[in-house]
Scaffold this active site. Structure first.
Site, short mmCIF file in Angstrom:
data_model
loop_
_atom_site.label_atom_id
_atom_site.label_comp_id
_atom_site.label_asym_id
_atom_site.label_seq_id
_atom_site.Cartn_x
_atom_site.Cartn_y
_atom_site.Cartn_z
N ASP A 1 89.52 -50.14 84.08
CA ASP A 1 90.60 -50.95 83.53
C ASP A 1 91.75 -50.08 83.05
O ASP A 1 92.91 -50.29 83.40
CB ASP A 1 90.09 -51.86 82.40
CG ASP A 1 89.29 -51.12 81.33
OD1 ASP A 1 89.06 -49.89 81.47
OD2 ASP A 1 88.88 -51.76 80.34
N LEU B 1 86.76 -41.53 82.72
CA LEU B 1 86.97 -41.28 84.14
C LEU B 1 86.47 -39.90 84.55
O LEU B 1 85.81 -39.74 85.57
CB LEU B 1 88.47 -41.42 84.46
CG LEU B 1 88.82 -41.87 85.87
CD1 LEU B 1 88.10 -43.16 86.23
CD2 LEU B 1 90.32 -42.06 86.00
N ASP C 1 92.66 -43.74 79.09
CA ASP C 1 93.26 -43.47 77.79
C ASP C 1 93.16 -41.95 77.56
O ASP C 1 93.99 -41.20 78.07
CB ASP C 1 92.48 -44.29 76.75
CG ASP C 1 93.03 -44.21 75.35
OD1 ASP C 1 94.11 -43.66 75.16
OD2 ASP C 1 92.36 -44.70 74.41
P1 IMP Z 1 89.01 -43.16 77.68
O1 IMP Z 1 87.66 -42.62 77.95
O2 IMP Z 1 89.55 -42.67 76.37
O3 IMP Z 1 89.97 -42.92 78.82
O4 IMP Z 1 88.88 -44.68 77.43
C1 IMP Z 1 88.74 -45.60 78.45
C2 IMP Z 1 88.15 -46.87 77.90
O5 IMP Z 1 88.63 -47.15 76.59
C3 IMP Z 1 88.60 -48.04 78.75
O6 IMP Z 1 87.72 -48.27 79.83
C4 IMP Z 1 88.62 -49.17 77.74
O7 IMP Z 1 87.35 -49.76 77.67
C5 IMP Z 1 88.93 -48.52 76.41
N1 IMP Z 1 90.37 -48.65 76.05
C6 IMP Z 1 91.28 -47.67 75.91
N2 IMP Z 1 92.48 -48.17 75.55
C7 IMP Z 1 92.33 -49.49 75.46
C8 IMP Z 1 93.22 -50.57 75.15
O8 IMP Z 1 94.44 -50.43 74.87
N3 IMP Z 1 92.67 -51.82 75.18
C9 IMP Z 1 91.37 -52.06 75.49
N4 IMP Z 1 90.51 -51.07 75.79
C10 IMP Z 1 90.97 -49.81 75.78
#
Ligand code: IMP
Length: 225
Positions: free
Chosen positions: A140, A148, A143
Site C-alpha cells: 500500500d 519493502l 514509508d
Molecule cells: P514502512 O516499513 O515504514 O515502509 O511502513 C510500511 C507500512 O506502514 C505500510 O504497509 C502501512 O501499513 C504502514 N503505513 C505507513 N504510513 C502509513 C500511513 O500514512 N497510513 C497508513 N499506514 C501507513
C-alpha cells in the site's frame, strides 16, 4: 537490488504537494458522510485519480514483463493495506491480456496502533511456492521502506524467487530510513508528503479501510478523544 528483471521503464510517480490535494475534478467529497468530516482533514486522492493511476501502472507492469519475455507473474499482496489496490491492479492487468498473474498474500507489519513505525518488521504469515518464480510485491505505502526492503530480501534470499519487483501505491519518500535512501521501488503510484493517510485499504487503527479513496487523517481528533 540484485536479481531484478532488466526492463524497468519507470513512469514517474505523481507527486502530491502537502498543501494541495487532487480531488477537485470529481465528486468524491460529496460521498464523504458528515460524520467522517470530523475524522478526516481532507480527501487527498480521489477515486478518479486512483483509477487512472492504477490503469497506468497495470499497463507499465504488463509491458515491462512481456518485453522481458515473462508471461507469468506471482503477485504477492502485502496484507492488509494493499488489498483494495491489488484487486484493482490485478483486474486491470487481466484486461490487458499480456501477462497472467498468480495471486498470493503475505502479512507483514511494522506498526502497532501508533502512526509512527516501530522499526521492526515481522512476517506473520509465511509463503511458499515462489522458488524460481517472478515475484511482484504489492504494498500500500512505502514509508521508512523497512517493510519493502525486508520482504525483498525474504523473497530473493530465503524463498529463492527468480526476480523481484516492488510496487507501492503510495510513497512517503521523505520518511525513508537513513540506510534505505537508495531503496529501489519499481512502480510507484503517488509520491506523498509526510502526512498520515487512510482509505483505499489503508487504516488508522483499523478504521477507514473501506473508504474507496484516500484521506488525510485528522490526528488531533483522535488524540483528543
Ligand atoms: P514502512 O516499513 O515504514 O515502509 O511502513 C510500511 C507500512 O506502514 C505500510 O504497509 C502501512 O501499513 C504502514 N503505513 C505507513 N504510513 C502509513 C500511513 O500514512 N497510513 C497508513 N499506514 C501507513
Amino acid at each position: 537490488m540484485k536479481k531484478t528483471t532488466e526492463t524497468n521503464s519507470q513512469t514517474m510517480p505523481i507527486v502530491i504537494p502537502k498543501s494541495g490535494s487532487i480531488h477537485e475534478d470529481d465528486k468524491t467529497t460529496d460521498l464523504v458522510r458528515e460524520e467522517l468530516h470530523r475524522l478526516i482533514d481532507q480527501v487527498f486522492i480521489s477515486r478518479t485519480h486512483i483509477k487512472n493511476r492504477v490503469n497506468d501502472l497495470a499497463s507499465q507492469i504488463s509491458a515491462d514483463y512481456s518485453k522481458a519475455g515473462i508471461s507469468k507473474v506471482h503477485m504477492i499482496v502485502v496484507l492488509k493495506g494493499a488489498t483494495m489496490f491489488a484487486m484493482d491492479l490485478v483486474r486491470a492487468i487481466y484486461d490487458l491480456h499480456e501477462i497472467s498473474v498468480k495471486l498470493g498474500y503475505i502479512k507483514a507489519s511494522s506498526y502497532g496502533r501508533d502512526t509512527t513505525t516501530s522499526g521492526k518488521v515481522s512476517i506473520t504469515e509465511e509463503i511458499d511456492g515462489v522458488q524460481g518464480k517472478h515475484v511482484l510485491l504489492v504494498e500500500d505505502i512505502a514509508d521508512t521502506g523497512l517493510t519493502l526492503s525486508r520482504l525483498k530480501s525474504y523473497f530473493l534470499k530465503n524463498k529463492k524467487a527468480e526476480s523481484l519487483k516492488g510496487c507501492a501505491l503510495l510513497d512517503k519518500k521523505v520518511r525513508r530510513h537513513e540506510r534505505l535512501k537508495e531503496l529501489d521501488i519499481d512502480y510507484i503510484g503517488f509520491e506523498i508528503p509526510d502526512v498520515f493517510v487512510a482509505g483505499y485499504g489503508l487504516d488508522y487503527a483499523e478504521l477507514f479501510r473501506e473508504i474507496p479513496f484516500i484521506v488525510v487523517v485528522n490526528e488531533e481528533y483522535f488524540s483528543n478523544r
